[in-house]
Write a protein that holds these residues in place. Structure first.
Motif, PDB file in Angstrom:
ATOM      1  N   ILE A   4      -6.581   3.280  -2.156  1.00  0.00           N
ATOM      2  CA  ILE A   4      -5.530   3.317  -1.132  1.00  0.00           C
ATOM      3  C   ILE A   4      -6.091   4.068   0.056  1.00  0.00           C
ATOM      4  O   ILE A   4      -6.554   5.203  -0.054  1.00  0.00           O
ATOM      5  CB  ILE A   4      -4.270   4.023  -1.677  1.00  0.00           C
ATOM      6  N   ARG A   5      -6.065   3.433   1.218  1.00  0.00           N
ATOM      7  CA  ARG A   5      -6.638   4.009   2.442  1.00  0.00           C
ATOM      8  C   ARG A   5      -5.551   4.765   3.203  1.00  0.00           C
ATOM      9  O   ARG A   5      -4.541   4.175   3.586  1.00  0.00           O
ATOM     10  CB  ARG A   5      -7.241   2.895   3.290  1.00  0.00           C
ATOM     11  N   VAL A   6      -5.779   6.068   3.430  1.00  0.00           N
ATOM     12  CA  VAL A   6      -4.755   6.946   3.998  1.00  0.00           C
ATOM     13  C   VAL A   6      -5.232   7.546   5.317  1.00  0.00           C
ATOM     14  O   VAL A   6      -6.372   7.995   5.439  1.00  0.00           O
ATOM     15  CB  VAL A   6      -4.416   8.089   3.008  1.00  0.00           C
ATOM     16  N   LEU A   7      -4.336   7.561   6.291  1.00  0.00           N
ATOM     17  CA  LEU A   7      -4.536   8.259   7.564  1.00  0.00           C
ATOM     18  C   LEU A   7      -3.567   9.433   7.586  1.00  0.00           C
ATOM     19  O   LEU A   7      -2.383   9.263   7.308  1.00  0.00           O
ATOM     20  CB  LEU A   7      -4.246   7.315   8.736  1.00  0.00           C
ATOM     21  N   ILE A  32      -9.174   7.977   5.293  1.00  0.00           N
ATOM     22  CA  ILE A  32     -10.043   7.285   6.244  1.00  0.00           C
ATOM     23  C   ILE A  32     -10.012   7.891   7.635  1.00  0.00           C
ATOM     24  O   ILE A  32     -10.790   7.508   8.499  1.00  0.00           O
ATOM     25  CB  ILE A  32      -9.711   5.783   6.319  1.00  0.00           C
ATOM     26  N   GLY A  33      -9.091   8.853   7.856  1.00  0.00           N
ATOM     27  CA  GLY A  33      -9.039   9.476   9.162  1.00  0.00           C
ATOM     28  C   GLY A  33      -7.966  10.534   9.259  1.00  0.00           C
ATOM     29  O   GLY A  33      -7.065  10.598   8.419  1.00  0.00           O
ATOM     30  N   GLU A  34      -8.110  11.369  10.290  1.00  0.00           N
ATOM     31  CA  GLU A  34      -7.139  12.413  10.601  1.00  0.00           C
ATOM     32  C   GLU A  34      -6.847  12.370  12.091  1.00  0.00           C
ATOM     33  O   GLU A  34      -7.766  12.234  12.893  1.00  0.00           O
ATOM     34  CB  GLU A  34      -7.695  13.796  10.259  1.00  0.00           C
ATOM     35  N   SER A  49      -6.518   0.313  10.273  1.00  0.00           N
ATOM     36  CA  SER A  49      -5.591  -0.411   9.384  1.00  0.00           C
ATOM     37  C   SER A  49      -5.408   0.277   8.027  1.00  0.00           C
ATOM     38  O   SER A  49      -5.705  -0.305   6.977  1.00  0.00           O
ATOM     39  CB  SER A  49      -6.067  -1.846   9.171  1.00  0.00           C
ATOM     40  N   PRO A  50      -4.887   1.509   8.027  1.00  0.00           N
ATOM     41  CA  PRO A  50      -4.678   2.201   6.756  1.00  0.00           C
ATOM     42  C   PRO A  50      -3.558   1.552   5.952  1.00  0.00           C
ATOM     43  O   PRO A  50      -2.699   0.863   6.499  1.00  0.00           O
ATOM     44  CB  PRO A  50      -4.274   3.614   7.195  1.00  0.00           C
ATOM     45  N   ASP A  51      -3.583   1.804   4.639  1.00  0.00           N
ATOM     46  CA  ASP A  51      -2.493   1.349   3.779  1.00  0.00           C
ATOM     47  C   ASP A  51      -1.287   2.273   3.903  1.00  0.00           C
ATOM     48  O   ASP A  51      -0.145   1.842   3.807  1.00  0.00           O
ATOM     49  CB  ASP A  51      -2.946   1.329   2.314  1.00  0.00           C
TER      50      ASP A  51
END
Length: 72
Positions: A4-7, A32-34, A49-51
């Motif tokens: 799961i890709r989280v920002l 994936i980012g902050e 495009s985070p989840d």
């Protein structure tokens, strides 16, 4: 299975760091980012495009609910 890709979006760097540390300890989650402000979060969400986007509600300027509406 893909992680799961989280920002993470919060204006406090230490809080972001703590959330990142907790989430990165899970095998099925990848931060994936902050972002530290709303505009940065919107741009990063569009680019990455985070989840899931974790958004602080209480922010100066554009609040977290407004940011979430734009990203959605």
């Amino acid at each position: 299975m893909e992680p799961i890709r989280v920002l993470i979006m919060d204006d406090h760097p230490i809080f972001r760091q703590g959330i990142r540390w907790i989430l990165n300890s899970a095998d099925d989650i990848k931060v994936i980012g902050e972002a530290e402000n709303g505009q940065e979060a919107i741009e990063m969400a569009d680019r990455l495009s985070p989840d899931v986007v974790l958004v602080d509600i209480n922010l100066p300027g554009m609040n977290g609910l407004e940011i979430a509406r734009v990203i959605k």
